[in-house]
Design a protein around this motif. Structure first.
Motif, short mmCIF file in Angstrom:
data_model
loop_
_atom_site.label_atom_id
_atom_site.label_comp_id
_atom_site.label_asym_id
_atom_site.label_seq_id
_atom_site.Cartn_x
_atom_site.Cartn_y
_atom_site.Cartn_z
N ARG A 1 47.45 45.22 21.59
CA ARG A 1 46.74 44.37 22.62
C ARG A 1 47.08 44.56 23.86
NH1 ARG A 1 42.15 41.94 20.59
NH2 ARG A 1 42.39 41.75 18.28
N GLN B 1 47.16 47.13 25.62
CA GLN B 1 46.29 47.98 26.37
C GLN B 1 44.92 47.29 26.91
OE1 GLN B 1 45.49 52.01 24.85
NE2 GLN B 1 47.72 52.01 23.81
N GLY B 2 44.79 45.97 26.36
CA GLY B 2 43.59 45.33 26.88
C GLY B 2 43.94 44.35 27.95
N SER B 3 45.17 44.25 28.55
CA SER B 3 45.72 43.32 29.53
C SER B 3 45.11 43.68 30.67
CB SER B 3 47.24 43.65 29.59
OG SER B 3 47.59 44.98 30.33
N SER B 4 44.95 42.55 31.52
CA SER B 4 44.34 42.54 32.77
C SER B 4 44.98 43.60 33.75
CB SER B 4 44.46 41.23 33.45
OG SER B 4 45.82 40.60 33.87
N ASN C 1 46.20 46.36 32.77
CA ASN C 1 45.74 48.01 32.62
C ASN C 1 44.35 47.89 32.74
OD1 ASN C 1 46.09 50.29 31.23
ND2 ASN C 1 44.90 49.72 29.56
N ILE C 2 43.30 46.86 32.58
CA ILE C 2 41.97 47.11 32.84
C ILE C 2 41.64 47.32 34.34
CG2 ILE C 2 39.87 45.61 32.99
CD1 ILE C 2 40.74 44.71 30.10
N ALA D 1 39.47 49.46 26.30
CA ALA D 1 40.47 48.46 26.70
C ALA D 1 39.71 47.22 26.66
CB ALA D 1 40.95 48.86 28.10
N TYR D 2 38.76 47.33 27.12
CA TYR D 2 38.04 45.77 26.95
C TYR D 2 37.73 45.22 25.61
CZ TYR D 2 36.35 45.49 32.02
OH TYR D 2 36.07 45.18 33.42
N LYS E 1 39.53 46.01 23.05
CA LYS E 1 40.80 45.38 22.49
C LYS E 1 41.48 43.97 23.21
CE LYS E 1 42.95 49.69 23.20
NZ LYS E 1 41.90 50.69 23.37
N GLY E 2 40.95 44.06 24.33
CA GLY E 2 41.17 42.47 24.94
C GLY E 2 40.27 41.46 24.51
N ARG F 1 37.12 41.26 25.37
CA ARG F 1 36.20 41.18 26.16
C ARG F 1 34.96 41.85 25.64
NH1 ARG F 1 39.49 41.44 31.97
NH2 ARG F 1 37.35 41.43 32.68
#
Length: 282
Positions: free
Chosen positions: A43, A45-48, A50-51, A74-75, A77-78, A80
């Motif tokens: 998860r 990799q979906g952090s703000s 990383n995005i 990435a979105y 996995k986050g 979004r």
């Protein structure tokens, strides 16, 4: 930015597929175990953070479909999903032959409840690249969950014929064999899935139930115990262990295992029914 290969999860209502970066994967006797992916990926990799860095790449390369595909992953996995869908739409607009982006969009469509759109995207990915095993597996699982078992079987079979090393193909075909009462074939498929992903509990549950159907209680018990060891938070594993205890006549141990299954999932019917049968022995 690699992810582990997708692991198995349950119940069947959870989703199945892989988010991919280009051509590389980011990292009664019937099992309810299905497959999952986003629930098991990194998860972070979906952090703000990383995005934000991926957005900088998109801004520097606004005509690069791969940049949108990576950020869309990435979105996704986050959690979004709307942003992810928009990025995959853009990647496909820039490169209509980008079959991995179609498969990624299919996963997001599925999370958003758009099942037919997801099937259409998997089918388009296959049309572009008839050797893309992940799309057959993703579409096959959609068919399986919709009750279209023959179409599902055909897709899993095709992925296996393509020499896939993805354990989901074997696991899901094993579930179909199991539902048909073809337990020897199911055991073979679950065993292959285990050989490809030995730390996933669900194929052990599946194989254990087919062992149980064939009267191989010791093998079934060993598989259910392994499943519990790998992940003690799966209600099905405890209910399956309880079923062996029940068949052995040990209602007290069976009731304790059913009780644990019900604690983990208060709505899990096999646990509720099993506890009702055995609670007098607890």
């Amino acid at each position: 930015m690699n992810l582990k290969r997708a692991k198995f999860d349950m119940p069947a209502a959870r989703l199945a597929a892989l988010l991919v970066l280009g051509s590389v994967a980011l990292s009664a006797c019937t099992s309810t175990s299905a497959v999952s992916d986003l629930n098991n990926v990194d998860r972070a990799q979906g952090s703000s953070e990383n995005i934000s860095s991926l957005s900088a790449v998109v801004n520097r390369n606004p005509q690069d479909p791969e940049a949108y595909n990576v950020r869309g992953s990435a979105y996704g996995k986050g959690g979004r999903y709307r942003e992810a869908l928009a990025d995959f739409d853009k990647a496909i607009q820039l490169n209509p032959q980008f079959y991995q982006a179609y498969a990624n969009r299919a996963l997001i469509q599925r999370y958003m409840g758009n099942q037919q759109a997801a099937i259409a995207d998997y089918s388009r990915a296959i049309q572009i690249n008839a050797s893309y095993d992940a799309a057959y597996i993703g579409r096959g699982n959609l068919y399986r969950l919709a009750g279209n078992t023959q179409a599902a079987f055909n897709d899993f079979q095709k992925a296996i014929q393509l020499d896939t090393t993805d354990p989901r193909a074997y696991h899901n075909r094993g579930l179909l064999y199991q539902s048909r009462g073809q337990h020897a074939l199911a055991i073979e498929d679950f065993s292959t899935a285990i050989s490809l992903s030995s730390d996933s509990p669900e194929p052990y549950n599946g194989r254990g139930l087919s062992y149980l159907a064939n009267g191989q209680l010791d093998n079934a018990f060993a598989d259910f115990n392994t499943s519990i060891k790998l992940n003690p938070k799966i209600a099905e594993s405890w209910a399956n262990q309880a079923l062996v205890y029940e068949k052995q006549g040990d209602k007290a141990k069976a009731a304790r295992s059913y009780k644990e299954a019900k604690r983990l999932d208060p709505n899990y019917k096999p646990a509720i029914d099993g506890l009702a049968r055995t609670s007098a022995g607890a």
